[in-house]
Design a protein around this motif. Structure first.
Motif, short mmCIF file in Angstrom:
data_model
loop_
_atom_site.label_atom_id
_atom_site.label_comp_id
_atom_site.label_asym_id
_atom_site.label_seq_id
_atom_site.Cartn_x
_atom_site.Cartn_y
_atom_site.Cartn_z
N ASN A 157 0.82 -1.21 0.00
CA ASN A 157 0.00 0.00 0.00
C ASN A 157 0.85 1.26 0.00
N HIS A 158 0.17 2.41 -0.07
CA HIS A 158 0.80 3.73 -0.06
C HIS A 158 -0.07 4.66 0.80
N PRO A 159 0.02 4.52 2.12
CA PRO A 159 -0.91 5.25 3.01
C PRO A 159 -0.77 6.76 2.93
N GLY A 160 -1.87 7.42 2.57
CA GLY A 160 -1.90 8.88 2.54
C GLY A 160 -1.04 9.49 1.47
N MET A 161 -0.67 8.75 0.45
CA MET A 161 0.29 9.24 -0.55
C MET A 161 -0.35 9.43 -1.92
N THR A 162 0.26 10.35 -2.67
CA THR A 162 0.00 10.46 -4.10
C THR A 162 1.25 9.94 -4.79
N VAL A 163 1.08 8.96 -5.69
CA VAL A 163 2.23 8.26 -6.27
C VAL A 163 2.15 8.29 -7.80
N PHE A 164 3.27 8.67 -8.41
CA PHE A 164 3.40 8.66 -9.86
C PHE A 164 4.36 7.53 -10.24
N SER A 165 4.00 6.72 -11.23
CA SER A 165 4.87 5.65 -11.72
C SER A 165 5.01 5.76 -13.22
N LYS A 166 6.26 5.83 -13.67
CA LYS A 166 6.55 5.92 -15.10
C LYS A 166 7.34 4.70 -15.55
N LEU A 167 6.74 3.88 -16.42
CA LEU A 167 7.44 2.73 -16.98
C LEU A 167 8.39 3.23 -18.05
N LEU A 168 9.69 3.10 -17.79
CA LEU A 168 10.69 3.65 -18.70
C LEU A 168 10.92 2.74 -19.90
N PHE A 169 10.93 1.43 -19.68
CA PHE A 169 11.02 0.48 -20.79
C PHE A 169 10.53 -0.88 -20.31
N GLY A 170 10.21 -1.74 -21.27
CA GLY A 170 9.78 -3.09 -20.95
C GLY A 170 8.27 -3.23 -20.83
N THR A 171 7.85 -4.44 -20.45
CA THR A 171 6.44 -4.76 -20.25
C THR A 171 6.25 -5.23 -18.81
N MET A 172 5.26 -4.66 -18.14
CA MET A 172 5.00 -4.96 -16.75
C MET A 172 3.51 -5.23 -16.55
N HIS A 173 3.22 -6.25 -15.74
CA HIS A 173 1.82 -6.48 -15.36
C HIS A 173 1.56 -5.77 -14.03
#
Length: 288
Positions: A131-147
């Motif tokens: 989890n990420h309690p009380g957070m705003t989170v940005f995720s940028k996939l730079l390369f590859g394939t992720m599920h």
């Protein structure tokens, strides 16, 4: 996730100022300073944008929409070369004889307002559900394939306004707290793709990353994890909705049951193999 704080503490803050100019030509130095000021490197621009956006932030405080878009715009344009990465680097190779491939964390920056770091996953590498309690989170996939599989808690801990506590009359009794959550995302993502954003109560606050191919993901957390401030990283097992019965009055249509799951809190998985490494990409110059 929680491991970045642990690994960052072990490795220290791996950033420093850009090298000082060695030329004695004053005009040349001024021109270089002017160029750097008007066109910062992408990772420097990300830092400066986050430093402004999260300046007055705190736990549970979501930046205004226009500020969210500012961070997203910078991240969406970032490429592996902007942080000195390529799929050929050792971080992304599968280690023979290991059941769980190790994940490498590259620490870029952390303050009490936000943190920046990169997770490097070889094929089949997994960052378990957390989890990420009380957070705003940005995720940028730079390369590859992720599920990515992500959940949000059902509002108020209820479905149709009714308590969602599990009645463990069937299935094993959970050893820890268990709550009902709804699937927000369950899909493969391949770079280049837009950055994903999760919020304290929406967007998939609990998520799991599984590397389909070697991949790298740049994370920005605002605010970062902090045990002292009550922002602990919790891990979860996800159980099918049908594994447990629920208290009387809870009703989820049979056709929708695959979109719900019981999340059971657990200890940090023992097979989570994670190591910290020195970030060797373009350096970040802190605002003084």
């Amino acid at each position: 996730m929680g491991i970045e704080r642990y690994l960052a503490d072990r490795k220290g803050k791996q950033f420093c100022e850009l090298p000082k100019e060695t030329t004695t030509n004053n005009k040349s130095r001024k021109n270089r300073r002017r160029t750097r000021k008007s066109s910062p490197l992408p990772v420097q621009k990300l830092y400066e944008t986050c430093n402004e956006v999260f300046a007055s932030g705190g736990i549970g405080i979501v930046p205004p929409f226009e500020d969210i878009e500012r961070v997203r715009d910078v991240l969406d344009k970032m490429e592996p070369v902007d942080v000195g990465l390529s799929p050929e680097m050792p971080y992304f190779r599968t280690t023979a004889g290991r059941r769980t491939p190790p994940i490498t964390y590259l620490h870029l920056y952390e303050s009490n307002k936000f943190s920046m770091g990169i997770f490097c996953l070889p094929p089949s590498g997994v960052i378990p559900l957390h989890n990420h309690p009380g957070m705003t989170v940005f995720s940028k996939l730079l390369f590859g394939t992720m599920h990515i599989k992500a959940y949000d808690w059902v509002d108020g801990g209820a479905v149709n306004g009714t308590s969602t506590r599990a009645n463990v009359s069937r299935g094993r009794a959970p050893s820890r707290s268990i709550r009902l959550a709804k699937v927000k995302v369950d899909a493969d993502f391949t770079a280049p793709c837009d950055s994903s954003i999760l919020y304290p109560a929406d967007g998939g606050n609990m998520h799991c990353f599984t590397a389909v191919t070697a991949c790298a993901v740049l994370d920005v957390l605002g605010p970062p994890y902090s045990d002292r401030d009550g922002r602990h990283c919790s891990y979860y097992l996800d159980h099918p909705f049908t594994k447990f019965s629920v208290e009387e009055g809870v009703s989820v249509p049979e056709a929708d049951r695959e979109r719900y799951a019981w999340l059971e809190e657990r200890e940090q998985p023992k097979d989570l193999a994670a190591v910290g490494a020195v970030y060797k990409g373009p350096k970040i110059v802190e605002n003084r």
